[in-house]
Design a protein around this motif. Sequence first.
Motif, mmCIF file in Angstrom:
data_model
loop_
_atom_site.group_PDB
_atom_site.id
_atom_site.type_symbol
_atom_site.label_atom_id
_atom_site.label_comp_id
_atom_site.label_asym_id
_atom_site.label_seq_id
_atom_site.Cartn_x
_atom_site.Cartn_y
_atom_site.Cartn_z
ATOM 1 N N LEU A 1 55.397 22.963 36.238
ATOM 2 C CA LEU A 1 55.384 22.636 34.813
ATOM 3 C C LEU A 1 55.653 21.152 34.595
ATOM 4 C CD1 LEU A 1 55.452 23.260 31.765
ATOM 5 C CD2 LEU A 1 57.853 23.949 32.054
ATOM 6 N N ARG B 1 52.688 19.071 35.442
ATOM 7 C CA ARG B 1 51.671 19.190 34.387
ATOM 8 C C ARG B 1 52.051 18.342 33.174
ATOM 9 N NH1 ARG B 1 51.856 24.307 34.035
ATOM 10 N NH2 ARG B 1 52.660 24.736 31.955
ATOM 11 N N MET B 2 53.341 18.304 32.846
ATOM 12 C CA MET B 2 53.791 17.527 31.690
ATOM 13 C C MET B 2 53.608 16.033 31.922
ATOM 14 S SD MET B 2 57.175 19.672 30.457
ATOM 15 C CE MET B 2 57.309 18.842 28.862
ATOM 16 N N SER C 1 53.649 22.879 26.406
ATOM 17 C CA SER C 1 54.474 22.669 27.602
ATOM 18 C C SER C 1 55.948 22.503 27.235
ATOM 19 C CB SER C 1 53.976 21.456 28.390
ATOM 20 O OG SER C 1 54.149 20.258 27.656
ATOM 21 N N GLU D 1 57.448 25.872 26.745
ATOM 22 C CA GLU D 1 57.745 26.532 28.017
ATOM 23 C C GLU D 1 59.008 25.970 28.655
ATOM 24 O OE1 GLU D 1 55.712 27.410 32.402
ATOM 25 O OE2 GLU D 1 54.480 26.588 30.772
#
Length: 300
Positions: free
Chosen positions: A148, A151-152, A170, A173
């Motif tokens: 995660l 991805r951020m 994001s 999450e």
Amino acid sequence: MHTPQLNKQRQQLKVLIENKVTFAADNSELSIYDTYQNAQKVALHSKELLFCAMLSGKKVMHVESCQYHKAFLPHESFVLAPEQGVLIDFEQASLSAPTTCLAIEISTDKITQVANALNIEQRFASDDLFAYTPQLVHSQHNSQTQQLLARMVHLFSEPDEQRGYLIDLSLNELITRLLQQQSRDLLLKNGNNSQFKTPVNNALQYIEEHLNEALDIERLCKIACMSRSKFYQQFKLAFGTSPALWQQQLRLKKAYSKLLQGRTVSQACYELGFNCPSHFSRLFKHAYGVPPASIAKKSH
């Protein structure tokens, strides 16, 4: 965690200690800090919650407000509450091997928004099971959180037509993972408190007390007074994982402690219900980024 825009800005070195590259979005700001020389007692402070993750190197974090003095390493999360400050020692930073950290500042309003949405869905405990507790959090994070964060970094640093929308997803999450961790810790810590004494909490305590045994889902459903499908759905919502994977995470966390206490890899493996040391080693390395043997060596 590299992107073209991020790499370009990181090459524009301005200072050797905590050289900062920042990308802003609604309700949040992502920064990468690079340090290229040893230093002591470098201050870091934020008005909002600050979620930090080590990317390379080592820091020693000093939070005087709670007498906290511990090393901060890769594959770990360090979350500062709003207005909480930390002093940082850099013991291994150099021009050839900088210490690098990711920091995401998140507004209190955004955290409250996510907590309210989660509380509408959950049926595990009181209406305010999900509520951010402003306190220091320092823990190992799993591979899902690592993915995660990667991805951020890409979403914040690279242009995209849907950048704002995707960053918001994001953030939801990441905040959910933090709130799930705090709610889980709250339930386990207050298991004997009548305010938190719920059938689900009884199920959590049962898992905690029988880590070396095979998971008995039927028994857990009876303890929680839920059907099998309802139990799985609510467990996933509250804690972000399945009962089996959660038990595995608890086992690995306990194994980490046992290895530091001097247990061998085989001893830690079998004491916590794993049947195969090689399988245990693969799971451990996937969770913590290093094989269990390297942790065992630290205790000798």
